[in-house]
Each structure stands twice: as C-alpha cells, then as structure tokens.
Design an enzyme around this catalytic site. Structure first.
Site, PDB file in Angstrom:
ATOM      1  CB  THR A   1       3.681   0.279   6.780  1.00  0.00           C
ATOM      2  OG1 THR A   1       2.333   0.163   7.262  1.00  0.00           O
ATOM      3  CG2 THR A   1       4.597  -0.142   7.895  1.00  0.00           C
ATOM      4  CB  ILE A   2      -0.004   4.511   7.309  1.00  0.00           C
ATOM      5  CG1 ILE A   2      -1.006   3.398   6.993  1.00  0.00           C
ATOM      6  CG2 ILE A   2       0.269   5.375   6.103  1.00  0.00           C
ATOM      7  CD1 ILE A   2      -2.437   3.905   6.818  1.00  0.00           C
ATOM      8  CG  ASP A   3      -0.601  -0.585   8.696  1.00  0.00           C
ATOM      9  OD1 ASP A   3      -1.429   0.341   8.552  1.00  0.00           O
ATOM     10  OD2 ASP A   3      -0.550  -1.581   7.948  1.00  0.00           O
TER      11      ASP A   3
ATOM     12  N   GLY B   1       6.516  -2.351   3.127  1.00  0.00           N
ATOM     13  CA  GLY B   1       6.204  -2.900   4.437  1.00  0.00           C
ATOM     14  C   GLY B   1       6.595  -4.365   4.515  1.00  0.00           C
TER      15      GLY B   1
ATOM     16  N   GLY C   1       0.833  -1.202   0.000  1.00  0.00           N
ATOM     17  CA  GLY C   1       0.000   0.000   0.000  1.00  0.00           C
ATOM     18  C   GLY C   1       0.864   1.247   0.000  1.00  0.00           C
TER      19      GLY C   1
ATOM     20  NE  ARG D   1     -25.803   9.892  12.141  1.00  0.00           N
ATOM     21  CZ  ARG D   1     -26.949   9.664  12.771  1.00  0.00           C
ATOM     22  NH1 ARG D   1     -27.044   8.653  13.627  1.00  0.00           N
ATOM     23  NH2 ARG D   1     -27.994  10.446  12.569  1.00  0.00           N
TER      24      ARG D   1
ATOM     25  CB  THR E   1       7.454  -4.577   0.081  1.00  0.00           C
ATOM     26  OG1 THR E   1       6.140  -4.214  -0.302  1.00  0.00           O
ATOM     27  CG2 THR E   1       8.446  -4.089  -0.945  1.00  0.00           C
TER      28      THR E   1
ATOM     29  N   GLY F   1      -0.070  -9.756  -6.340  1.00  0.00           N
ATOM     30  CA  GLY F   1       0.715 -10.031  -7.536  1.00  0.00           C
ATOM     31  C   GLY F   1       1.331 -11.402  -7.523  1.00  0.00           C
TER      32      GLY F   1
ATOM     33  CG  HIS G   1      -7.619   3.791   0.932  1.00  0.00           C
ATOM     34  ND1 HIS G   1      -8.795   3.128   1.192  1.00  0.00           N
ATOM     35  CD2 HIS G   1      -6.687   2.840   0.674  1.00  0.00           C
ATOM     36  CE1 HIS G   1      -8.589   1.818   1.073  1.00  0.00           C
ATOM     37  NE2 HIS G   1      -7.327   1.622   0.760  1.00  0.00           N
TER      38      HIS G   1
HETATM   39  O1  F6P Z   1      -0.899  -1.613   5.347  1.00  0.00           O
HETATM   40  C1  F6P Z   1      -1.432  -0.374   5.017  1.00  0.00           C
HETATM   41  C2  F6P Z   1      -2.920  -0.445   4.924  1.00  0.00           C
HETATM   42  O2  F6P Z   1      -3.407   0.848   4.656  1.00  0.00           O
HETATM   43  C3  F6P Z   1      -3.614  -1.064   6.131  1.00  0.00           C
HETATM   44  O3  F6P Z   1      -3.698  -0.181   7.214  1.00  0.00           O
HETATM   45  C4  F6P Z   1      -4.923  -1.476   5.524  1.00  0.00           C
HETATM   46  O4  F6P Z   1      -5.509  -2.551   6.220  1.00  0.00           O
HETATM   47  C5  F6P Z   1      -4.543  -1.910   4.144  1.00  0.00           C
HETATM   48  O5  F6P Z   1      -3.309  -1.279   3.849  1.00  0.00           O
HETATM   49  C6  F6P Z   1      -5.557  -1.554   3.083  1.00  0.00           C
HETATM   50  O6  F6P Z   1      -5.064  -1.965   1.868  1.00  0.00           O
HETATM   51  P1  F6P Z   1      -5.768  -1.695   0.462  1.00  0.00           P
HETATM   52  O7  F6P Z   1      -4.859  -0.732  -0.250  1.00  0.00           O
HETATM   53  O8  F6P Z   1      -5.768  -3.039  -0.180  1.00  0.00           O
HETATM   54  O9  F6P Z   1      -7.122  -1.135   0.679  1.00  0.00           O
END
Ligand code: F6P
Length: 374
Positions: free
Chosen positions: A137-139, A114, A12, A277, A117, A77, A283
């Site tokens: 990675t944002i995670d 991440g 991602g 809510r 990769t 891929g 994204h």
């Molecule tokens: O690993 C980064 C991330 O944004 C996760 O936080 C999320 O679960 C996943 O990728 C979402 O991936 P995709 O791009 O397939 O929606």
C-alpha cells in the site's frame, strides 16, 4: 508438498505489484519446480466460472519496472459487505472460492494487498486454506511491517510535486496546498512534507486549526518569504471538524476521502486575502514504475512469500524488520492501522526545521529566542 500456488492482487494498485508477481513466479518455478496460477481481478476471479491464468517465466518477463498489476485488482466486491452494523464476510462466498481453488488444484495462496486484502486472506486461513500475505500500500499504514512496498515511490512522486509547486508558488507569491493520499494515516504527507520542504503539514493524527495555518502563512509573508507550501493528508481534519469525503460509500464500497486541500486553500484566501491554490495529487501517486527501493522490496517480499509457504508457514505475512524480511501472523498485520505517532522523531524534526502542524496548542519552543522564522 506444495505443487501449485495461486497469486492474487487486491485493493488499490501500488507500484511494485508486478515486481512481487515476477519474483514469486521465478522463485516458485525455478527454485521449487512449482506451478503458478494468477487469479484475475482480485478474489472476484475465484467466483463462478473463475478467471485464472498460468504464470510462468515467459509471462513475467519484463515485469519488474511495470506499474499496476497484470492480474487486475478490485477494491470493492463480494468478499466484504458493508452494512449498518459494520463489515461482514459472507461465509458462502469464501466457501465457493475455496472449493474453486481446490478444483483448480491450488495448494496455497499468496495474497498481495493492504489491510482489506489481508483481512480477506485471513478468512481463507481461518477456513483452513493455506495463505501467505504480502504487504502492499502506498499509505504505509499496515502494522507489523516497517514498510509496505509502493510507499517509497508515492513519496518520491509527492516530493517531486512539492519541488515543482515551490517554483510556481514563489513566482506568484501564493499559498499552494498539495493534497496527498494516505487514508487515515499521514505517512505520505509527513515524509513528503519533510523531504519537499513544506511550511505546513496537516495530518489525520494531529488535528489542525485554520487560525494556526493562517498564522504561519502571515508569518512567512511578514519575514519576506511571500509564498507558503502546505501538504494536507486527505484524511487531515480540523479541530472539532471531521474528515472530508467526496463519496459517501455504499454496501460494497468504502467512503472516499478528499476535499480537505480545497477547503484549506479556500479558507486561507478568505481569512488572509492571500491568493491560494490546491493541487490534488490523487492516483498519480499510484501509477507508473516503482522506484529502485520498491522494486527491491517487492522482489524480496515475493520471493520470501514463496519460501515461507515452502517451509510450511501458513496464515502469516512477510514483513520488513530492521532491513530483513521475516514473517508475522496475519492477524497482527490487520489488528490495527499503523498511524503516525504525534510525538515521533520525524514530527519533532519537522518542527525543529520550522514546519508547522497547525495544532491549536502548537508553540515554538526554542532554546533561545530566534531572530525570525520563515
Ligand atoms: O489505499 C490506497 C489509496 O490510494 C488511498 O490512499 C486512497 O484513499 C484510496 O486508495 C483511493 O482509492 P480508489 O482507488 O478507490 O480511488
């Protein structure tokens, strides 16, 4: 002596990818007189006819603040196949990619990505092709580095979202749930929950009880704060419940997490009668410009990766350690996911400032009886 290196971005996207590319190209070309090739669409660009392009100073001009990756990326891929027995890495695909790299005159690869990769990059190393990884990675769930680039920007975005949700939640006396990304790690939820002043944080690492969530919401109502803000990590799970998924995944793609936020908002409404809510930040956490910290970290990583290759290092990842960049073996980076320790200092701090994790056994331990707790 390295003459030509290739750059590849995988998984991602995350804010700062282009900043890494820019720094790596500038360092390689200006410092060491190397030639740089960009591989398009992740490792897929190394198969068949190959999709690559020359990267020089002109190609990376203006890239520092730009979101996404100019090389394109894929998180599914041919390099990983998922089957009933787990993941496999088809040998012939890797051999084709390596022989294409050799045909293109590439001496070494910088893989920016991440866990997935870097696991692919590790296979290149095992086949004898020189590779250095850059943690993205944002995670922030990669072991062996204190931070990945992209995380701090995602954190800013989630925190701003919480600030905005506060004003609308307060106006309507509602419970608002913000579902944030992070896969199986709760770093974005924990950090944004603290910096955005949430009332509840739901993490994959601390299974939650809906009864405890509702208890906190009711408690806030009772003491006059008629709204509640809940941050739910997409991987959060209820005690005796599983993770929530929007897509099951197949041979080439991983299952997609999502749905816990809506579930929690619905259950709060059902169990307390309170209007609720859910906002799924999705994204938005990955798009757009990197913040200042990520630009700096990405630049530092990109440059350090080229220096590492130049020093002759192979099969390593650049990593942040005590404000310095060092290298660690790639295998250490992919060995485990880095998740939030439930007893960590920030979890403790969150509890001290009144944030609940809705753990079934969560009790507030005060050194003296508090008058009220909102
Ligand atoms: O690993 C980064 C991330 O944004 C996760 O936080 C999320 O679960 C996943 O990728 C979402 O991936 P995709 O791009 O397939 O929606």
């Amino acid at each position: 002596m390295l003459k030509t290196i290739a750059l590849v971005t995988g998984g991602g996207d995350a804010p700062g990818l282009n900043a890494v590319i820019r720094a790596a190209v500038k360092t390689a070309v200006h410092e060491y007189g190397m030639r740089v090739i960009g591989v398009e669409d992740s490792f897929e660009g190394l198969l068949g006819e190959t999709r690559v392009r020359e990267l020089g100073p002109a190609e990376v001009r203006g890239l520092l603040p730009r979101g996404g990756t100019i090389l394109g990326t894929r998180n599914r891929g041919a390099f990983v196949v998922r089957g009933p027995g787990g993941e496999t890495k088809p040998e012939e695909v890797y051999r084709e990619a390596v022989s294409n790299l050799e045909r293109l005159g590439v001496d070494a690869l910088v893989a920016i990505g991440g866990e997935g990769t870097l696991a692919i990059a590790h296979e290149f190393d095992r086949l004898g092709f020189p590779v250095v990884g850059v943690p993205k990675t944002i995670d922030n769930d990669l072991a062996a580095t204190e931070l990945t680039f992209g995380f701090m920007t995602a954190l800013d975005i989630a925190t701003e979202a919480l600030d905005r949700l506060h004003t609308t939640a307060e106006s309507h006396d509602r419970a608002m749930v913000l579902e944030v990304m992070g896969r199986h790690a709760g770093w974005i939820a924990l950090h944004s929950g603290v910096s955005g002043g949430a009332d509840l944080i739901l993490l994959p690492e601390i299974p939650f009880s809906m009864a405890k969530v509702c208890e906190k919401v009711r408690q806030r109502d009772a003491c006059g704060a008629q709204f509640s803000i809940i941050v739910a990590a997409e991987g959060a799970k209820e005690v005796e419940g599983g993770e929530h998924y929007v897509e099951a995944g197949d041979r080439s793609s991983a299952p997609r997490l999502g749905g816990v936020g809506h579930h929690v908002a619905y259950e709060i409404g059902r169990l307390t009668g309170k209007e609720s809510r859910c906002v799924v930040l999705g994204h938005l956490q990955r798009g757009g410009s990197p913040n200042a910290f990520d630009r700096m970290l990405a630049t530092n990583f990109g440059s350090a990766a080229v220096r590492a290759l130049r020093r002759g290092q192979r099969g390593v990842m650049v990593a942040l350690h005590a404000a310095n960049i060092r290298t660690v073996p790639l295998r250490d980076a992919i060995a485990n996911l880095k998740t939030v320790p439930p007893e960590s200092q920030l979890v403790r701090t969150a509890r001290d400032v009144g944030i609940s994790f809705a753990a079934p056994d969560e009790e507030r331990h005060h050194e003296h009886e508090p008058r009220e707790e909102c």
